[in-house]
Scaffold this motif. Structure first.
Motif, mmCIF file in Angstrom:
data_model
loop_
_atom_site.group_PDB
_atom_site.id
_atom_site.type_symbol
_atom_site.label_atom_id
_atom_site.label_comp_id
_atom_site.label_asym_id
_atom_site.label_seq_id
_atom_site.Cartn_x
_atom_site.Cartn_y
_atom_site.Cartn_z
ATOM 1 N N SER A 54 0.843 -1.199 0.000
ATOM 2 C CA SER A 54 0.000 0.000 0.000
ATOM 3 C C SER A 54 0.879 1.251 0.000
ATOM 4 O O SER A 54 0.611 2.205 -0.733
ATOM 5 N N PHE A 55 1.913 1.248 0.829
ATOM 6 C CA PHE A 55 2.862 2.368 0.843
ATOM 7 C C PHE A 55 3.495 2.538 -0.531
ATOM 8 O O PHE A 55 3.595 3.656 -1.045
ATOM 9 N N LEU A 56 3.893 1.440 -1.142
ATOM 10 C CA LEU A 56 4.522 1.484 -2.463
ATOM 11 C C LEU A 56 3.590 2.157 -3.478
ATOM 12 O O LEU A 56 4.023 3.019 -4.257
ATOM 13 N N GLN A 60 4.365 5.715 -5.305
ATOM 14 C CA GLN A 60 4.421 5.853 -6.760
ATOM 15 C C GLN A 60 3.519 6.993 -7.228
ATOM 16 O O GLN A 60 3.896 7.751 -8.129
ATOM 17 N N GLN A 61 2.349 7.128 -6.624
ATOM 18 C CA GLN A 61 1.454 8.227 -6.994
ATOM 19 C C GLN A 61 2.070 9.575 -6.645
ATOM 20 O O GLN A 61 1.769 10.582 -7.290
ATOM 21 N N LEU A 64 7.585 9.014 -6.485
ATOM 22 C CA LEU A 64 8.836 8.390 -6.087
ATOM 23 C C LEU A 64 9.188 7.268 -7.050
ATOM 24 O O LEU A 64 8.307 6.572 -7.562
ATOM 25 N N THR A 65 10.467 7.101 -7.277
ATOM 26 C CA THR A 65 10.944 6.025 -8.133
ATOM 27 C C THR A 65 11.028 4.731 -7.328
ATOM 28 O O THR A 65 11.038 4.758 -6.091
ATOM 29 N N LEU A 66 11.130 3.610 -8.019
ATOM 30 C CA LEU A 66 11.254 2.348 -7.304
ATOM 31 C C LEU A 66 12.508 2.307 -6.426
ATOM 32 O O LEU A 66 12.431 1.825 -5.291
ATOM 33 N N PRO A 67 13.660 2.822 -6.882
ATOM 34 C CA PRO A 67 14.816 2.844 -5.973
ATOM 35 C C PRO A 67 14.577 3.701 -4.725
ATOM 36 O O PRO A 67 15.005 3.333 -3.627
ATOM 37 N N GLU A 68 13.878 4.820 -4.864
ATOM 38 C CA GLU A 68 13.557 5.648 -3.696
ATOM 39 C C GLU A 68 12.627 4.893 -2.743
ATOM 40 O O GLU A 68 12.807 4.920 -1.519
ATOM 41 N N ILE A 69 11.644 4.225 -3.311
ATOM 42 C CA ILE A 69 10.703 3.449 -2.509
ATOM 43 C C ILE A 69 11.435 2.308 -1.815
ATOM 44 O O ILE A 69 11.227 2.049 -0.625
ATOM 45 N N ILE A 98 8.975 15.624 -1.169
ATOM 46 C CA ILE A 98 7.795 16.155 -1.860
ATOM 47 C C ILE A 98 7.857 17.680 -1.938
ATOM 48 O O ILE A 98 7.563 18.265 -2.979
ATOM 49 N N ASP A 99 8.265 18.340 -0.854
ATOM 50 C CA ASP A 99 8.393 19.799 -0.869
ATOM 51 C C ASP A 99 9.400 20.255 -1.919
ATOM 52 O O ASP A 99 9.162 21.241 -2.625
ATOM 53 N N ALA A 100 10.513 19.540 -2.048
ATOM 54 C CA ALA A 100 11.516 19.895 -3.060
ATOM 55 C C ALA A 100 10.939 19.713 -4.463
ATOM 56 O O ALA A 100 11.185 20.531 -5.357
ATOM 57 N N ARG A 101 10.171 18.656 -4.657
ATOM 58 C CA ARG A 101 9.566 18.430 -5.981
ATOM 59 C C ARG A 101 8.512 19.482 -6.296
ATOM 60 O O ARG A 101 8.396 19.937 -7.428
ATOM 61 N N ILE A 102 7.742 19.879 -5.295
ATOM 62 C CA ILE A 102 6.748 20.936 -5.500
ATOM 63 C C ILE A 102 7.450 22.233 -5.904
ATOM 64 O O ILE A 102 7.023 22.914 -6.842
#
Length: 152
Positions: A54-56, A60-61, A64-69, A98-102
């Motif tokens: 569920s976290f994964l 992803q939504q 985050l990339t799979l390596p980050e996850i 998320i803040d950096a991506r925003i």
């Protein structure tokens, strides 16, 4: 010590998470979850894998990339359901990401507003133009529109 009711067959895990069996196998192959094998070779998963998957899906939504996850999941305890404190630590780290991506998306949006609306049709005047490849040391791609690189 694990009991039979602590383990789920792959089909049960699929039903509980909404994922396909093939997706679960994919994530297992990537090391994001681990199965145990029965004497007959069938996969069995821990109940805590419901939360991991569920976290994964949520991660992803969020982009985050799979390596980050995988990095975040590696910090969680294996063999027990993560606690609220475990999730709080991950949440704090993800909030920064998320803040950096925003912020990067807002910079890109603002640059594109100027670019798309300027109507200059001239690479010499374009805010995103990269004369003499000055942004090359930042990496490939449209560097002025990515990750806060400023034209100059």
């Amino acid at each position: 010590m694990l009991h039979g009711h602590d383990l789920l067959a792959i089909g049960d895990l699929a039903r509980r998470t909404g994922l396909s069996v093939s997706a679960i196998r994919f994530y297992e192959g990537k090391g994001l979850i681990r199965s145990l094998r029965t004497a007959g070779g069938q996969r069995r998963f821990l109940r805590s894998d419901i939360r991991r998957l569920s976290f994964l899906l949520i991660a992803q939504q969020l982009g985050l990339t799979l390596p980050e996850i995988a990095g975040e999941l590696a910090r969680l305890p294996h063999g027990r359901t993560p606690t609220a404190a475990d999730w709080r630590v991950i949440s704090t780290r993800l909030r920064r990401t998320i803040d950096a991506r925003i912020a990067a998306l807002e910079r890109t949006r603002d640059a594109l507003d100027g670019c798309i609306g300027c109507g200059c049709l001239s690479l010499r005047k374009c805010r995103l133009y990269n004369p003499d490849d000055r942004a090359a040391r930042g990496g490939a791609g449209p560097r002025f529109a990515m990750a806060g690189h400023e034209p100059g």
